[in-house]
Design an enzyme around this catalytic site. Sequence first.
Site, short mmCIF file in Angstrom:
data_model
loop_
_atom_site.label_atom_id
_atom_site.label_comp_id
_atom_site.label_asym_id
_atom_site.label_seq_id
_atom_site.Cartn_x
_atom_site.Cartn_y
_atom_site.Cartn_z
N GLU A 76 1.39 0.34 5.41
CA GLU A 76 0.43 0.36 4.31
C GLU A 76 0.89 -0.64 3.25
O GLU A 76 2.04 -0.58 2.78
CB GLU A 76 0.34 1.76 3.71
CG GLU A 76 -0.64 1.88 2.56
CD GLU A 76 -0.66 3.26 1.94
OE1 GLU A 76 -1.41 3.45 0.96
OE2 GLU A 76 0.08 4.16 2.41
N ASP B 116 -1.53 6.76 -8.36
CA ASP B 116 -0.12 6.54 -8.07
C ASP B 116 0.77 7.12 -9.16
O ASP B 116 0.45 7.06 -10.34
CB ASP B 116 0.16 5.04 -7.92
CG ASP B 116 -0.51 4.46 -6.70
OD1 ASP B 116 -0.43 5.09 -5.64
OD2 ASP B 116 -1.14 3.39 -6.81
#
Length: 244
Positions: free
Chosen positions: A32, A43
């Site tokens: 990824e 995040d």
Amino acid sequence: MKTVMPYVTGGVSAGWADHVRAFADAGADLVEVGLPFSEPTLDGATIQEATATALRRGATLDTVLASAPRGIVPLVASTYANLACRPGFCARLADAGFTGLIVPDLPLEECAGLSAEAEAAGIDLALLAAPVTPDARLAEIGRRSRGFVYAVSVMGTTGERDTLSPAAADLAARLKARTELPVLLGFGISTPEQAAEAARVADGVVIGAAIMRRLLDGAGPAELGAYVGTLRKAVDSTDGTDGG
């Protein structure tokens, strides 16, 4: 065989592509690649720091796609809808050698256009599912996802955690009952022991913050490759157990 998908922020260092190569050498099935974005709302602190580092270094969508390594391991881009929903985005990913895409802030009800663009470009748009997602919605996510379904183990942001969330096993089981796609479990997987625990209930694992913390602290490709190797070994130890 269970899937191991490590994460790296594109452009976080001059040699970020060398980390991808090291992951592949250590047995990663997919990698990824985070495309730096100024407001990474899903995040946690570590990947936000990695993203800020990449942006300070001048990383852009153009530079990351241009420097992405080709033909080594399948690459899955992860970014936000502000970037992903621009015309031609998926075609650019395909031209750069990417095969998949994750867009965590794209609602199921609004993914049809991007899904069609991704399919036309040969990009698998993998959708996310959370512990609180109702069963009927899980089934729709499984139906509309491509490549795999990303099971988010916690209601929160990415980041290292001391233990795997108790909600992870339940979410993986509910998803696996509603889709034939592989179910990859992510968010908070930080140790080989946690990776093995996750792989016992899912079809694979995604490891992001634990890798980026090591990279930000100075770990090079060889050291990170060795860490991914320990995750690969731990995940492989679960082959043949229930949930695979």
